[in-house]
Design a protein around this motif. Structure first.
Motif, mmCIF file in Angstrom:
data_model
loop_
_atom_site.group_PDB
_atom_site.id
_atom_site.type_symbol
_atom_site.label_atom_id
_atom_site.label_comp_id
_atom_site.label_asym_id
_atom_site.label_seq_id
_atom_site.Cartn_x
_atom_site.Cartn_y
_atom_site.Cartn_z
ATOM 1 N N GLY A 222 39.574 38.298 35.372
ATOM 2 C CA GLY A 222 39.457 37.772 36.726
ATOM 3 C C GLY A 222 40.839 37.831 37.371
ATOM 4 N N VAL A 223 40.905 38.298 38.605
ATOM 5 C CA VAL A 223 42.197 38.489 39.255
ATOM 6 C C VAL A 223 42.332 37.575 40.467
ATOM 7 N N LEU A 224 43.451 36.895 40.564
ATOM 8 C CA LEU A 224 43.790 36.157 41.785
ATOM 9 C C LEU A 224 45.023 36.827 42.366
ATOM 10 N N ALA A 225 44.897 37.407 43.546
ATOM 11 C CA ALA A 225 46.025 38.168 44.088
ATOM 12 C C ALA A 225 46.204 37.882 45.567
ATOM 13 N N THR A 226 47.360 38.301 46.080
ATOM 14 C CA THR A 226 47.594 38.157 47.513
ATOM 15 C C THR A 226 46.723 39.152 48.260
ATOM 16 N N ASN A 227 46.417 38.810 49.482
ATOM 17 C CA ASN A 227 45.496 39.605 50.286
ATOM 18 C C ASN A 227 46.254 40.665 51.083
ATOM 19 N N ASP A 228 47.034 41.490 50.390
ATOM 20 C CA ASP A 228 47.817 42.492 51.117
ATOM 21 C C ASP A 228 48.086 43.695 50.223
ATOM 22 N N ASP A 229 48.968 44.570 50.669
ATOM 23 C CA ASP A 229 49.256 45.809 49.949
ATOM 24 C C ASP A 229 49.707 45.524 48.519
ATOM 25 N N ILE B 25 39.657 29.623 41.661
ATOM 26 C CA ILE B 25 39.647 29.503 40.203
ATOM 27 C C ILE B 25 38.228 29.209 39.723
ATOM 28 N N ALA B 26 37.521 28.377 40.478
ATOM 29 C CA ALA B 26 36.149 28.069 40.073
ATOM 30 C C ALA B 26 35.319 29.347 40.028
ATOM 31 N N LYS B 27 35.518 30.204 41.027
ATOM 32 C CA LYS B 27 34.736 31.446 41.049
ATOM 33 C C LYS B 27 35.119 32.363 39.903
ATOM 34 N N LEU B 28 36.420 32.412 39.589
ATOM 35 C CA LEU B 28 36.843 33.267 38.486
ATOM 36 C C LEU B 28 36.189 32.791 37.200
ATOM 37 N N ARG B 29 36.172 31.488 37.033
ATOM 38 C CA ARG B 29 35.586 30.962 35.816
ATOM 39 C C ARG B 29 34.095 31.268 35.761
ATOM 40 N N ALA B 30 33.441 31.076 36.912
ATOM 41 C CA ALA B 30 31.993 31.292 36.947
ATOM 42 C C ALA B 30 31.630 32.751 36.685
ATOM 43 N N VAL C 237 42.745 35.912 32.836
ATOM 44 C CA VAL C 237 43.045 35.739 34.260
ATOM 45 C C VAL C 237 44.381 36.389 34.565
ATOM 46 N N ALA C 238 44.425 37.219 35.589
ATOM 47 C CA ALA C 238 45.685 37.818 36.041
ATOM 48 C C ALA C 238 46.002 37.257 37.414
ATOM 49 N N ILE C 239 47.222 36.780 37.586
ATOM 50 C CA ILE C 239 47.594 36.152 38.857
ATOM 51 C C ILE C 239 48.782 36.875 39.468
ATOM 52 N N LEU C 240 48.599 37.360 40.677
ATOM 53 C CA LEU C 240 49.734 37.888 41.439
ATOM 54 C C LEU C 240 49.826 37.063 42.710
ATOM 55 N N ALA C 241 50.761 36.136 42.743
ATOM 56 C CA ALA C 241 50.801 35.193 43.857
ATOM 57 C C ALA C 241 52.209 34.655 44.004
#
Lengths: 356, 421, 293
Positions: free
Chosen positions: B192-199, B236-241, B247-251
């Motif tokens: 599951g990836v959490l990232a910034t909404n850009d390039d 995070i809830a959605k990633l878990r679900a 989990v990979a986080i770019l933030a």
């Protein structure tokens, strides 16, 4: 009264436009670019003046409408290959339509409800633009080709853009003035003053409020097109809520019910951070906030109000000096023209001369 | 609103008069002001006998002000260099302004620096959006945009903008390194990836997908966040679900903290991989509590200055001494401050190595860097660019957080010359 | 079903954050029928003071009430020094001044304390309690309790004390209040002080969850405005209920409505605001706007 005093008000808009057109011959490219920037924000602030000063509707959505105009121009130029100059002919009606869309729900609201509704529009702008990324380029934004001067003339892009910008600026100015002084304008002021009592006198204020909203938004959209020409780049983060708030603040500082006020407001918005940057790069934000507060303290009625008060004092001194007559102190009373209605608007509580 | 008693006809007269004025003005042709002329300036402005003017625009206020430290931190290093005589006898005059994260102000500042302050080049624009906003301008004006701190794939496209050079690791490289590492530990990972909404975020995901291609691991969920989000709980809830076990986080630091905190609160224990920007010990991990982030992974090219294992490191000692003398208001433990310091070193080296102090020569030097040692780099990592190799840093060291330190895991992974697009 | 309830509970956890700041907004509105754009930044600044106190060794349980007191005085000072010179002028002039305050507080916090996120200890223990498969954070429950107590206190203040009555009179009609011998300027000062105190409390409650940095309140402010629109601009209880509803709806929409996604999550409170303003402008518990013609 001297003929100079009578001619001057008519000449001065012309003189200003001529001075702006001549400016690139005397100043460098960066200053030319800054003049174009001042024009952009002056046009947007004129939109704010119409809506807030004239019609009494406080708006925090002006930045979003500038953004709409800028994106209409950019999308047409980039995806449809339309000449950037012609896109303003689409941006203005687009702004008008969006203004109607927001103006309809806004017409029934007052005060803080209106502030919040318009703030909603401003906050929604960036996420929606980012979501439509196939069209708008998303978060990174879009690079827009700038209007190119005819090669044979050998003029810089900045000079060309400044001259081009004068056209929509003058058009907006003209339309604004016509509305202001025509029957519509008088009705708008009456609607603002009477507010809730208007229906008792037989007219529905909503139509006029919506119309003013639409006009204001189309002015802002025109400013957006001018922005795209000048900057060559649009991004969703360039039009945040803080822009709307700053436009409103500079409109107040310039003078809410005056065209000159819009120009002064545009100058304040562009030049204040510039000069503050010389003072301290890291405290620019703080100093700008302090500057806004100081300007509001020192200039009730804005720059335009101060200038008008000074002018009338000058004229009154001359008049009484010659005729030994009644001294008129400090009020911005125009000589000739319709009677000044001295009021305090219950909504915005702006006082002073509204009808000229 | 307009003066007194003018009528509609007067308005039309005015417009006609304006048109005439414009035509007349254009007819004046050869202007005495430079604003009209379309010819551009000289080839090496900003360089005098003993000084070179470098310009910058930084986000010193507003939501991204955490990135503003690049200005003052670079300035501190430049002053230490000036104290020793400068570069080739040229003092570095560093001029910068605040842009509050607004792309229009970035362009305004840049134009001011180039056209008024006579800047030789624009240095270290931070962030993808900020750096992108002046791409067209600097490339049209042939002004070097040196060492932009941006990892989006756009900045690797040297052919499209020859005057712009990045200083960072490509986000796509980060994604690739992270992907390979995840595969090495869990061949069938669900990520599951959490990232910034850009390039940057999009490039990272592309790199990750590239590394995972053809393997049993998949990306099962992608979430983004906005700067106006108060928390990232629902992401995070959605990633878990989605059933992710990694989990990979770019933030940015604050949002990575919020994500880590939420993961901990939920009692969820996926394998966590943090991108470089998300992994600062002080900015990202400390607010969550070190005890709550044991075992998370990341991939670095620089030392984390707040990490006690580097307390006696001679390179970082030089860094801290410089700050103590020239940048006392700065926090030496901040990862961005060290990154800025490194960027400044690379700039000075570039100016030094350049065959001449002209824009073209310096730009060329920036495209052909070869710096084995820069204070702050991890062992085994060096800076190199060349034709077809736009990214200065393509080697990363995978690390894991144990106790209160980032401990290296394995050898540095090199993507030299192979950064995916 | 448990998953749904969990989402609702998570939404309440976010919602109380918005509610806390919304209370401060309501108080300013009740004093001046005006929005203070700088409310969030002032709250953030107060929270930094709290952090500084804890950094100097004071336990949060002591720092929090101290900060509320400091904010009360600070808010009164701000009104006296910055707002009073313009408050007799138009609403817009005051709005511009509050914008100036926003910029000043935001920059000052960054300049004094730096921009890296900091951790503020929470007033409540970090644990959770599980009831029937649904996890409740103790912190959330604690915040709800505090907010309800504050609402009760405010209601009591406005309805049962003479100061409260004087404040209400001043808001309703400043001139008449003066004619009755009420020192209107002092009531305004008190209103600002109370709003700032509530803001400081909100910050102390919120910061442990969202981490403290100069831009902490930026995102929260929009949602707080949504909460006041929903609940009624002049109703403290409405603000709390509004905040909770906004949080719950935002969370549920983000999870269950497919195309919204997290990038458009912010549209949810915005649409709520628009809906409320169209259908019932006064909000759930607000009093209808009465204007003199």
């Amino acid at each position: 009264m001297t003929s100079i005093a009578r001619i001057l008000p008519r000449l001065s808009p012309l003189a200003v436009l001529a001075a702006l057109a001549a400016a690139p011959f005397f100043v460098g490219r960066f200053q030319t670019f800054q003049l174009a920037t001042i024009l952009i924000w002056a046009v947007a602030i004129l939109g704010v003046n119409m809506l807030t000063g004239f019609s009494g509707q406080i708006t925090l959505a002006s930045g979003a409408f500038v953004g709409i105009g800028a994106y209409v121009t950019s999308v047409l130029a980039v995806h449809a290959g339309v000449d950037p100059l012609l896109t303003v002919l689409v941006a203005a009606p687009a702004g008008f339509a969006c203004g109607v869309a927001v103006g309809v729900p806004a017409a029934r609201l007052r005060g803080i409800q209106l502030i919040i509704l318009t703030a909603v529009v401003a906050v929604a702008f960036a996420p929606v633009v980012k979501r439509l990324d196939a069209l708008t380029g998303g978060a990174p934004g879009l690079a827009v080709p700038r209007p190119a001067a005819p090669a044979a003339w050998g003029v810089s892009v900045d000079a060309w853009v400044l001259w081009l910008s004068l056209i929509p600026a003058a058009a907006v100015w003209y339309v604004g003035a016509q509305i202001a002084r025509g029957r519509i304008g008088r009705t708008l002021v009456a609607v603002k003053e009477l507010d809730l009592a208007a229906p008792a006198l037989g007219f529905d204020p909503s139509r006029y409020r919506i119309f003013t909203f639409a006009i204001s938004s189309s002015f802002c959209a025109v400013a957006g097109s001018m922005y795209a020409w000048s900057y060559g780049f649009v991004a969703p983060d360039a039009f945040p809520l803080t822009l709307s708030i700053t436009l409103l603040a500079c409109a107040v500082i310039g003078g809410l019910t005056s065209v000159w006020g819009a120009l002064a407001g545009g100058a304040v918005l562009t030049l204040t951070p510039y000069f503050l940057g010389e003072v301290s790069a890291s405290l620019t934000g703080l100093l700008f906030g302090a500057a806004l507060i100081l300007l509001v303290y020192v200039m009730p009625g804005g720059v335009a109000g101060v200038l008008a008060a000074a002018r009338s004092r000058l004229l009154a001194a001359r008049r009484s000096g010659r005729a030994g007559g009644l001294r008129v102190r400090g009020s911005a009373a125009p000589e000739g023209g319709p009677n000044r209605v001295s009021t305090v608007d219950p909504e915005t509580q702006t006082g002073g001369s509204d009808v000229r | 609103m307009f003066g007194n008693g003018a009528h509609a006809a007067g308005g039309i007269r005015r417009v006609l008069a304006l048109a005439l004025a414009c035509v007349g003005a254009i007819g004046l042709a050869t202007g005495c002001g430079g604003g009209v002329s379309s010819s551009s300036g000289e080839s090496s402005p900003g360089v005098s006998k003993d000084a070179i003017t470098i310009g910058g625009s930084y986000t010193l206020s507003g939501p991204l002000s955490v990135l503003g430290v690049f200005g003052p931190a670079s300035k501190a290093y430049f002053e230490s260099v000036n104290a020793k005589g400068g570069v080739d006898g040229h003092r570095i005059k560093f001029v910068y302004y605040d842009d509050a994260g607004d792309p229009s102000k970035v362009l305004q500042n840049t134009r001011r620096l180039v056209e008024q302050d006579n800047a030789f080049g624009i240095y270290s624009t931070v962030g993808n959006t900020v750096s992108a906003s002046i791409l067209d301008y600097v490339n049209q004006q042939r002004v070097p945009q040196l060492l932009a701190v941006a990892g989006g794939s756009e900045f690797g496209k040297t052919a499209a903008h020859p005057w712009t050079t990045p200083f960072y690791v490509g986000n796509a490289t980060e994604g690739a390194v992270d992907g390979r590492f995840i595969l090495s530990k869990q061949p069938n990972a669900k990520i599951g990836v959490l990232a910034t909404n850009d390039d940057a975020g999009q490039s990272y995901v592309r790199g990750l997908e590239g590394a995972l291609a053809g393997s049993g691991a998949t990306i099962v969920a992608k979430q983004t966040y906005e700067l106006t989000d108060a928390t990232v709980d629902s992401q995070i809830a959605k990633l878990r679900a989605s059933g992710a076990d990694t989990v990979a986080i770019l933030a940015l630091a604050k949002f990575s903290s919020l994500g880590l905190k939420r993961i901990h609160e939920l009692g969820w224990k996926p394998t966590i991989v943090l991108s470089l920007s998300a992994s600062s010990r002080d900015a990202s991990l400390r607010p969550v509590g070190f005890e709550n982030v044991q075992g998370v992974y990341s991939a670095f090219f620089a030392k984390d200055p707040s990490d006690p294992q580097w307390a006696n490191d001679p390179a970082l000692k030089r860094y801290r001494d410089t700050l103590a003398q020239y940048g006392r208001s700065l926090d030496p433990n901040d990862a961005f401050t060290l990154l800025a310091y490194m960027n400044a070193q690379v700039l000075v080296s570039t100016l030094d190595e350049s065959s001449a102090l002209t824009r073209a020569a310096v730009n060329d030097a920036a495209h052909n860097l070869s710096l084995p040692t820069v204070d702050g780099l991890l062992p085994g990592i060096s800076i190199k660019t060349g034709p077809g190799d736009p990214w200065p840093i393509e080697t990363l060291q995978v690390v894991q957080f144990r106790g209160d330190q980032w401990v290296p895991v394995g050898d540095p992974v090199s993507y030299e010359g192979k950064t995916p697009n | 079903m448990t998953l749904f309830i969990q989402q609702v509970v998570d939404g309440i956890a976010s919602g109380v954050i918005y509610a806390a700041l919304a209370l401060a907004l309501v108080l300013i509105y009740r004093s001046m029928t005006l929005v203070n754009v700088a409310q969030g930044e002032m709250a953030m600044f107060s929270t930094y003071i709290a952090w500084q106190l804890t950094a100097w060794g004071l336990p949060i349980a002591l720092a929090a009430p101290l900060v509320v007191g400091i904010s009360l005085l600070g808010g009164m000072a701000v009104e006296r020094v910055v707002i009073r010179p313009v408050q007799h002028r138009s609403v817009l002039d005051v709005l511009v001044v509050t914008l100036g305050l926003l910029l000043i507080f935001n920059s000052a916090a960054g300049a004094i304390w730096g921009t890296t996120a900091k951790r503020l200890p929470s007033l409540f223990p970090d644990d959770t309690v599980a009831i029937g498969g649904v996890t409740f954070g103790l912190e959330t429950l604690g915040i709800v309790a505090v907010l309800l107590v504050v609402c009760g206190a405010l209601a009591a203040l406005f309805r049962f004390t003479s100061i409260g009555l004087a404040m209400r009179a001043t808001t309703s009609n400043r001139e008449s209040a003066r004619l009755c011998g009420i020192p209107a300027h002092r009531m305004l000062m008190l209103g600002w002080g109370l709003a700032a105190a509530l803001g400081g409390l909100a910050g102390v409650l919120i910061a442990p969850r969202v981490f403290l940095d100069p831009n902490m309140m930026l995102g929260v402010l929009v949602y707080a405005f949504a909460a006041t629109a929903l609940g009624g601009f002049d109703s403290p209880l409405g603000a709390v209920i509004g905040g909770v509803i906004v949080g719950v709806v935002e969370n549920l929409a983000g999870v269950y409505v497919g195309f919204i996604g997290t990038d458009l999550k912010v549209l949810v409170p915005l649409i709520l605001i628009v809906g409320v303003l169209l259908v019932r402008p006064r909000g759930l518990l607000g009093s209808p706007r009465v204007a003199r013609v």
